[in-house]
Design a protein around this motif. Structure first.
Motif, PDB file in Angstrom:
ATOM      1  N   ASP A 503       0.818  -1.212   0.000  1.00 39.50           N
ATOM      2  CA  ASP A 503       0.000   0.000   0.000  1.00 39.50           C
ATOM      3  C   ASP A 503       0.854   1.264   0.000  1.00 39.50           C
ATOM      4  O   ASP A 503       0.513   2.260  -0.646  1.00 39.50           O
ATOM      5  N   VAL A 504       1.976   1.250   0.738  1.00 46.32           N
ATOM      6  CA  VAL A 504       2.811   2.461   0.816  1.00 46.32           C
ATOM      7  C   VAL A 504       3.893   2.497  -0.267  1.00 46.32           C
ATOM      8  O   VAL A 504       4.656   3.455  -0.337  1.00 46.32           O
ATOM      9  N   THR A 505       3.949   1.460  -1.115  1.00 46.03           N
ATOM     10  CA  THR A 505       4.910   1.444  -2.216  1.00 46.03           C
ATOM     11  C   THR A 505       4.346   2.237  -3.387  1.00 46.03           C
ATOM     12  O   THR A 505       3.279   1.916  -3.901  1.00 46.03           O
ATOM     13  N   ALA A 506       5.049   3.269  -3.791  1.00 49.51           N
ATOM     14  CA  ALA A 506       4.539   4.183  -4.814  1.00 49.51           C
ATOM     15  C   ALA A 506       4.719   3.624  -6.214  1.00 49.51           C
ATOM     16  O   ALA A 506       5.682   2.920  -6.501  1.00 49.51           O
ATOM     17  N   GLY A 507       3.756   3.959  -7.081  1.00 57.53           N
ATOM     18  CA  GLY A 507       3.901   3.698  -8.507  1.00 57.53           C
ATOM     19  C   GLY A 507       3.666   2.280  -8.957  1.00 57.53           C
ATOM     20  O   GLY A 507       4.024   1.926 -10.083  1.00 57.53           O
ATOM     21  N   VAL A 508       3.052   1.447  -8.120  1.00 57.21           N
ATOM     22  CA  VAL A 508       2.819   0.046  -8.490  1.00 57.21           C
ATOM     23  C   VAL A 508       1.341  -0.156  -8.811  1.00 57.21           C
ATOM     24  O   VAL A 508       0.482   0.052  -7.955  1.00 57.21           O
ATOM     25  N   ALA A 509       1.035  -0.537 -10.051  1.00 56.57           N
ATOM     26  CA  ALA A 509      -0.351  -0.795 -10.456  1.00 56.57           C
ATOM     27  C   ALA A 509      -0.673  -2.270 -10.230  1.00 56.57           C
ATOM     28  O   ALA A 509      -1.030  -3.007 -11.148  1.00 56.57           O
ATOM     29  N   LEU A 510      -0.529  -2.696  -8.994  1.00 56.69           N
ATOM     30  CA  LEU A 510      -0.723  -4.094  -8.620  1.00 56.69           C
ATOM     31  C   LEU A 510      -1.555  -4.127  -7.341  1.00 56.69           C
ATOM     32  O   LEU A 510      -1.178  -3.513  -6.340  1.00 56.69           O
TER      33      LEU A 510
END
Length: 593
Positions: A503-510
């Motif tokens: 959730d806090v990892t930016a830029g991931v469309a997963l």
């Protein structure tokens, strides 16, 4: 020589003069104590007129003025060429210090402590981390010694000052209001960033990019409230800008994070039926469809509309996501010959060349592009990191002219020492722990370096470091490391920590559900068409470790990881340092398969 006068009249005149002077001095002191200093700063690109209490004055762009105001409540109104920009009721107290009214909170102001030492009596601001004071229109600051002027490099010190003397500096960073917006976003002050951006859109409606900045701050604020809020904000922006590719991509990104890809595909399939001539809608549909449908659709569109870059870029990225490197390369080479947006694709170009076995050529070309840019041009940390990964080192020992220049450019926004240690941690190089300890713990890049150092030990070490971090820190940790840790935590059974990490990892469309399905074998990774190569390599490594834990042959899986991990980074670090899991039924002394 004449004798001194002893005239009583003269004596009384002298005493009377002294008394009158004393009364004037007392009056001046009382007058000064009845008023407080209020500094008004205009960080906008237009002149404004300020009405503060009974005072009325005009501030030109980037101008400031100090006014003496009586303590108490004060109404402030700011007007520009388009009308009223702000109305505030502020309270000036008698607490002393400096009161600051920053129009809309736009000027990128900061305070810092300057240290002067007896050894050299020179300015030494080590340990003086600048504290931004942008984003808030009115606030009381501590006593300021140097107000919007450069502090002197040296000062005279008295014996009673001791070994060190401190002074406080109020400065203004370059970049104008955009710097203030970035500060607020990076420090997760989303409400203040959004308030500032909306004020800017009213004050500067004709300035390019202002409305987009307002949307970015709005969706950042919405994301802090949860996926439903961010999806609603992105949908509103998409509906308001139906022909804007970026607006559509933002909505798609938020929907994919929520695991609602099927809804996205259905919406665009219906939209294309209603507007069959829209290249924007057609290109987005082809981006979100399964590769076996989307790529042929894009190839047909490119043939029908030669020269339409929106279609060629979409096709290029579909080829890259499917690792069809040789087919993506000609499209990238065409962009490099003159496309205005090529700079946003040059990292993709470098990656494709690397995947085709041309890493040295890629490093030279990418380094040349960065080296030839003007030193005043901002340098993204992503570009600096990619060059370091291409060359295989952080340049700690010098010798790389390009890297030296890039450090000089990047260090304008981040202290050199922090930058060096962060980059070393990303690449798995030794980190100067003593240098890192000198950095304030709230510095996000330093926090990221500590997490990456823990990752280089074992995932359990990283779990302790990552449990309480926010997206500011994870921006520097990176998507590759974020997906790797989230997937490994899920494999180990800690779904709560895995979900939070993703959730806090930016830029991931997963979405987290998709990550779970891949880790537990319910979905093939090939079905995820939005993964970057580093994220894909991270998931592949966790799947290989899962085979280890199940006692199955993992040689082919690890070979695939090494093929997917194109450049040194978190995945290659984990490959080298993490102990491979043993089957649940293994006994002490067993070796891994």
């Amino acid at each position: 020589m004449s004798a001194p006068s002893t005239s009583p009249r003269r004596t009384w005149m002298v005493l009377g003069g002294i008394g009158a002077g004393a009364l004037v001095a007392v009056g001046l002191i009382r007058y000064a104590m009845d008023f407080e200093q209020v500094l008004f700063v205009n960080g906008l690109d237009i002149p404004v007129t300020v009405t503060a209490g009974s005072s009325r004055f005009t501030l030109d762009p980037n101008e400031h003025v100090t006014r003496h105001m009586r303590p108490g409540m004060m109404d402030v109104e700011v007007t520009g060429e388009g009308g009223t920009l702000a109305r505030d009721t502020v309270v000036v107290t008698d607490e002393r210090g400096l009161f600051l009214y920053n129009v809309l909170g736009a000027a990128p102001l900061y305070t810092s402590v300057i240290y002067y030492t007896t050894s050299s009596a020179r300015n030494n601001d080590a340990g003086s981390e600048p504290q931004p004071v942008a984003g808030v229109p009115f606030q009381r600051l501590r006593s300021i010694d140097f107000v919007l002027t450069d502090p002197p490099s040296s000062m005279s010190m008295r014996k009673e000052d001791g070994q060190t003397m401190t002074r406080v500096h109020l400065g203004q960073a370059p970049g104008g209001w955009s710097t203030s917006v970035n500060w607020l976003l990076q420090t997760q002050r989303f409400a203040e960033a959004n308030r500032l951006a909306e004020g800017l859109s009213r004050a500067l409606p004709k300035t390019p990019g202002v409305n987009e900045i307002a949307f970015v701050t709005k969706i950042s604020l919405a994301r802090a409230e949860g996926l439903l809020a961010s999806i609603a904000a992105a949908r509103e922006w998409r509906d308001a800008h139906p022909d804007d590719l970026g607006a559509h991509r933002m909505w798609v990104h938020e929907m994919l994070r929520a695991g609602r890809g099927a809804e996205v595909r259905a919406w665009y399939a219906d939209a294309v039926k209603q507007k069959p001539d829209s290249l924007v809608l057609a290109s987005i549909l082809a981006r979100v469809e399964p590769a076996e449908e989307g790529i042929p659709r894009l190839e047909a569109l490119v043939r029908e509309h030669p020269g339409e870059m929106i279609l060629q870029k979409a096709l290029c990225m579909r080829y890259v996501r499917q690792r069809r490197w040789a087919e993506a390369l000609p499209l990238l080479e065409a962009m490099a010959k003159g496309d205005a947006e090529y700079a946003t694709y040059r990292d993709v170009h470098a990656t494709v060349l690397t995947a085709l076995g041309r890493r040295e050529e890629s490093a030279r070309a990418f380094g040349k592009q960065l080296f030839e840019e003007e030193e005043t041009e901002p340098l993204s940390l992503e570009d600096l990191l990619l060059y370091a990964r291409l060359t295989g080192g952080s340049g700690r020992n010098g010798g790389d002219e390009v890297m030296s220049k890039l450090y000089a450019r990047a260090s304008k926004d981040m202290p050199y020492g922090v930058l060096q240690e962060w980059l070393s941690a990303v690449l798995g190089e030794p980190v100067d722990v003593q240098a890192l300890r000198k950095v304030p713990p709230e510095n996000p890049s330093a926090g990221a370096a500590r997490i990456l150092m823990a990752l280089a030990e074992e995932p359990e070490f990283a779990a302790r470091s990552i449990a309480s971090v926010d997206s500011r820190v994870m921006r520097f940790v990176g998507a590759e490391a974020g997906v790797l840790l989230a997937a490994e935590f899920e494999r180990q059974g800690d779904s709560a920590l895995a979900a939070r990490t993703l959730d806090v990892t930016a830029g991931v469309a997963l979405s987290f559900e998709e990550l779970q399905d891949v880790v537990h074998g319910r979905q093939s990774m090939n079905a995820l068409g939005s993964l970057e190569w580093g994220e894909r390599a991270a998931l592949q490594l966790v799947l290989a470790r899962k085979l280890d834990a199940e006692g199955k042959d993992s040689k082919a899986a690890y070979a695939l990881v090494k093929k997917e991990a194109l450049l040194p980074g978190p995945v290659t670090i984990a490959l080298e340092h993490w102990d491979r899991p043993k089957p649940a039924h293994a006994v002490a002394g067993d070796s891994v398969p």
